[in-house]
Design an enzyme around this catalytic site. Structure first.
Site, PDB file in Angstrom:
ATOM      1  N   ASP A  50       0.301   4.788   5.670  1.00  0.00           N
ATOM      2  CA  ASP A  50      -0.043   3.453   6.148  1.00  0.00           C
ATOM      3  C   ASP A  50      -0.596   3.460   7.572  1.00  0.00           C
ATOM      4  O   ASP A  50       0.081   3.869   8.516  1.00  0.00           O
ATOM      5  CB  ASP A  50       1.206   2.578   6.076  1.00  0.00           C
ATOM      6  CG  ASP A  50       0.916   1.109   6.371  1.00  0.00           C
ATOM      7  OD1 ASP A  50      -0.203   0.792   6.801  1.00  0.00           O
ATOM      8  OD2 ASP A  50       1.817   0.284   6.148  1.00  0.00           O
TER       9      ASP A  50
ATOM     10  N   SER B  79      -3.650  -0.991   5.516  1.00  0.00           N
ATOM     11  CA  SER B  79      -2.812  -1.430   4.393  1.00  0.00           C
ATOM     12  C   SER B  79      -3.545  -2.520   3.597  1.00  0.00           C
ATOM     13  O   SER B  79      -4.661  -2.331   3.156  1.00  0.00           O
ATOM     14  CB  SER B  79      -1.459  -1.908   4.908  1.00  0.00           C
ATOM     15  OG  SER B  79      -0.568  -2.190   3.860  1.00  0.00           O
TER      16      SER B  79
END
Length: 466
Positions: free
Chosen positions: A309, A167
């Site tokens: 993610d 991320s």
């Protein structure tokens, strides 16, 4: 120390604090139940004697007995939590003596130690000692904390050349991996960084008069394209020598997470990898990776699969870094918003409350896994619920700490601000918080990575490629 504006000021205040509190005397005394000080002192005196007598074969034989970062327990985190400015002086002296001995053996005349014997020693020592890595967690807009951590490490020349990120951590790590050392001084200047982000915001502001509260995909992509060059992992490694690793998770069930880097996915483009690792499930759409073929054309990489993610399944990929690069020492910048309320700095001494909390966490984890196992068949009839359960289990079963943990001083962050537009003041504050949180860890990082950094440098000079 709280009023310091730079590490130099903080360091001077820390030294003064140790003198006034008596901790400087603790540093000067060898004795402590936390490590085998007799063994460390004995080895230190032996190395000094051999070096003073120019006994190079004896020095080589002694070092061949083993070089590692936890001889006699000298790497224990408790030894770095008493004094503010460092650890036991005998440990620091021992590390410096090993470094001096290694540098001496690398340059001693061939008549004293044969070239083949020397190269064999350094090759084995480098392999056995292992390497350090910096792992940056998923973070949303708390990524600016990572920026402060990296800035502090860069200024002290302590940044490892093995990085991982998911991320927001993947974005910060990719900036490092795609810019030369000279360029990084400008890139990680907070004023320059914020000005670039503000320029991108102004460019995109024409797309909508009223700015949404949450950052949109095209806004994230615009910032990534402005600050990260359009390079593959292999091209980035060839330019900087930094091993960048980006964690991504599969959007579909029955797939496994991936760690993207110059070894496993050399032709994959970094920008799309960042977008995939930042695709928070339920907020941003999953991403298809892109790669550059041998003709330089961009093509979809695994076109039938989409990714989200990386923090969902492998926030800190320690085991994979160990397998790929021989990493055995981990520096962690942890800002994952659903984790920081529960993580504890591993350097703190265990209290009864900490022991109870650890036991309760492990028990809850086991119960959750057992319950999921029992409910496996019923959940298969509801694919959406089954995928949500698997995601929760992946998050719960991860380890979120390393050997040295850099954690924000705040335990809770406003959830509505995690993916929101931050003001310039908020960005500057997060960067400075990252720096300040790193300063107390710098001596621990310096001491525990000193031998490894020396071995890497000497092996490079000797032409030894790991």
């Amino acid at each position: 120390m709280l009023q310091a504006d730079s590490y130099q000021e903080w360091r001077e205040a820390a030294l003064a604090h140790d003198e006034r509190s008596g901790k400087a005397n603790w540093r000067r005394r060898d004795q402590s139940s936390a490590y085998d000080y007799v063994s460390i002192r004995s080895r230190l005196d032996r190395l000094r004697s051999l070096r003073a007598r120019h006994d190079y074969p004896g020095l080589l034989f002694t070092l061949n007995e083993g070089i590692h970062g936890n001889v006699g327990g000298m790497g224990r985190s408790e030894l770095y939590q008493v004094a503010r400015s460092g650890t036991k002086q005998v440990i620091e002296d021992y590390v410096e003596e090993i470094v001096d001995s290694l540098q001496l053996l690398a340059t001693v005349d061939d008549s004293e130690i044969g070239e083949e014997e020397r190269l064999d020693f350094f090759r084995r020592a480098n392999h056995c000692f292992g390497r350090s890595a910096l792992m940056m967690s998923g973070s949303g807009m708390l990524l600016y904390f990572h920026v402060g951590v990296v800035k502090a490490l860069l200024e002290q020349n302590l940044l490892p050349d093995i990085l991982s990120g998911s991320s927001g951590g993947s974005f910060v790590g990719s900036m490092l991996a795609t810019h030369s050392r000279d360029e990084l001084q400008k890139m990680f200047d907070p004023t320059y960084l914020v000005s670039q982000i503000e320029m991108e915001k102004q460019r995109l502001s024409v797309l909508h008069r009223i700015r949404p509260q949450i950052l949109q995909v095209h806004e994230i992509q615009g910032i990534v394209e402005r600050l990260v060059p359009d390079m593959t992992f292999q091209e980035a490694f060839a330019k900087t020598g930094i091993h960048m690793n980006i964690s991504i998770a599969p959007a579909e069930t029955h797939q496994t997470s991936r760690l993207l880097n110059a070894t496993t996915t050399p032709n994959v483009l970094i920008r799309q990898s960042i977008m995939a690792s930042a695709a928070v499930p339920g907020v941003y759409p999953p991403v298809t990776l892109m790669a550059r073929d041998k003709y330089g054309d961009k093509k979809e990489y695994l076109p039938s699969r989409k990714w989200v993610d990386g923090a969902v399944s492998d926030d800190l990929p320690a085991k994979r870094l160990a397998r790929l690069y021989g990493v055995n020492h981990y520096i962690v910048s942890q800002t994952n918003p659903h984790i920081i309320p529960f993580v504890r700095d591993s350097g703190r001494r265990n209290t009864r409350i900490d022991v109870v909390k650890t036991a309760a966490t492990r028990t809850a984890r086991e119960w959750l896994n057992a319950s999921a196992e029992i409910m496996q068949k019923p959940l298969q009839k509801r694919p959406a619920l089954n995928q949500l359960t698997n995601t929760i289990l992946a998050i719960v079963n991860q380890d979120y700490v390393g050997d040295i943990n850099i954690i924000p001083p705040f335990r809770f962050f406003n959830p509505s601000r995690i993916l929101a537009h931050l003001t310039e003041e908020e960005i500057f504050n997060l960067i400075k918080t990252g720096e300040r949180s790193t300063w107390p860890k710098l001596e621990m990082i310096r001491i525990q990575t000193r031998i490894g950094r020396t071995l890497q440098s000497l092996c490079h000079d000797l032409g030894i490629v790991e």
